[in-house]
Write a protein that holds these residues in place. Sequence first.
Motif, PDB file in Angstrom:
ATOM      1  N   ALA A  89       1.001 -11.659   7.002  1.00 13.50           N
ATOM      2  CA  ALA A  89       0.157 -10.574   6.481  1.00 13.50           C
ATOM      3  C   ALA A  89      -0.611 -10.833   5.563  1.00 13.50           C
ATOM      4  O   ALA A  89      -1.823 -10.333   5.329  1.00 13.50           O
ATOM      5  N   VAL A  90      -0.039 -11.697   4.609  1.00 13.37           N
ATOM      6  CA  VAL A  90      -0.861 -12.064   3.212  1.00 13.37           C
ATOM      7  C   VAL A  90      -2.318 -12.945   3.653  1.00 13.37           C
ATOM      8  O   VAL A  90      -3.102 -12.719   3.442  1.00 13.37           O
ATOM      9  N   ARG A  91      -1.715 -14.132   4.588  1.00 12.76           N
ATOM     10  CA  ARG A  91      -2.619 -15.158   5.162  1.00 12.76           C
ATOM     11  C   ARG A  91      -3.622 -14.551   5.913  1.00 12.76           C
ATOM     12  O   ARG A  91      -4.839 -14.895   5.702  1.00 12.76           O
ATOM     13  N   PHE A  92      -3.266 -13.276   6.717  1.00 17.87           N
ATOM     14  CA  PHE A  92      -4.286 -12.902   7.768  1.00 17.87           C
ATOM     15  C   PHE A  92      -4.382 -11.339   7.655  1.00 17.87           C
ATOM     16  O   PHE A  92      -3.955 -10.646   8.444  1.00 17.87           O
ATOM     17  N   PRO A  93      -4.812 -10.942   6.302  1.00 24.13           N
ATOM     18  CA  PRO A  93      -5.040  -9.691   6.233  1.00 24.13           C
ATOM     19  C   PRO A  93      -5.735  -8.673   7.428  1.00 24.13           C
ATOM     20  O   PRO A  93      -6.826  -9.239   7.878  1.00 24.13           O
ATOM     21  N   ALA A  94      -5.142  -7.579   8.029  1.00 21.73           N
ATOM     22  CA  ALA A  94      -5.768  -7.055   8.959  1.00 21.73           C
ATOM     23  C   ALA A  94      -7.197  -6.629   8.769  1.00 21.73           C
ATOM     24  O   ALA A  94      -7.873  -6.619   9.811  1.00 21.73           O
ATOM     25  N   ALA A  95      -7.526  -6.173   7.440  1.00 16.66           N
ATOM     26  CA  ALA A  95      -8.956  -5.866   7.504  1.00 16.66           C
ATOM     27  C   ALA A  95     -10.013  -6.954   7.530  1.00 16.66           C
ATOM     28  O   ALA A  95     -11.150  -6.782   7.840  1.00 16.66           O
ATOM     29  N   ASP A  96      -9.373  -8.147   7.277  1.00 17.41           N
ATOM     30  CA  ASP A  96     -10.070  -9.412   7.501  1.00 17.41           C
ATOM     31  C   ASP A  96     -10.002  -9.864   8.881  1.00 17.41           C
ATOM     32  O   ASP A  96     -10.974 -10.477   9.459  1.00 17.41           O
ATOM     33  N   PHE A  97      -9.109  -9.694   9.660  1.00 20.13           N
ATOM     34  CA  PHE A  97      -8.692 -10.389  10.800  1.00 20.13           C
ATOM     35  C   PHE A  97      -8.814  -9.468  12.190  1.00 20.13           C
ATOM     36  O   PHE A  97      -8.388  -9.856  13.370  1.00 20.13           O
ATOM     37  N   HIS A  98      -8.995  -8.312  11.929  1.00 20.32           N
ATOM     38  CA  HIS A  98      -8.680  -7.065  12.890  1.00 20.32           C
ATOM     39  C   HIS A  98      -9.778  -7.665  14.150  1.00 20.32           C
ATOM     40  O   HIS A  98     -11.011  -7.626  14.179  1.00 20.32           O
TER      41      HIS A  98
END
Length: 105
Positions: A89-98
Amino acid sequence: MRAFTDERDWAKFHDPKSLILALVGEVGELAELFQWLPGDEAVQRAGVDPLRRRVGEEMADVLAYLVRLADVLDIDLAEVTKRKLESSAVRFPAADFHGEAPEKA
């Protein structure tokens, strides 16, 4: 899994290498069920018997060997999975990877 193994005196066969090889074999059997299915039809076809039943059986085999391997290595799968999801979740924040697949994990 431990009780099932102990009832049959199979622990002597369950070293990590052997369990990993068994796990890989079962993943291969699962993959074989999907090998020639068109990707856009896989969910639909796997939702209908007899494929649905076979997929479930192979998934159960994969899970069983994974659980047994974790037991032999004294790894709490629930805990390490929770930590791994937190790290991801830290490596792939939802806001950046949605809706976006990471280029390299």
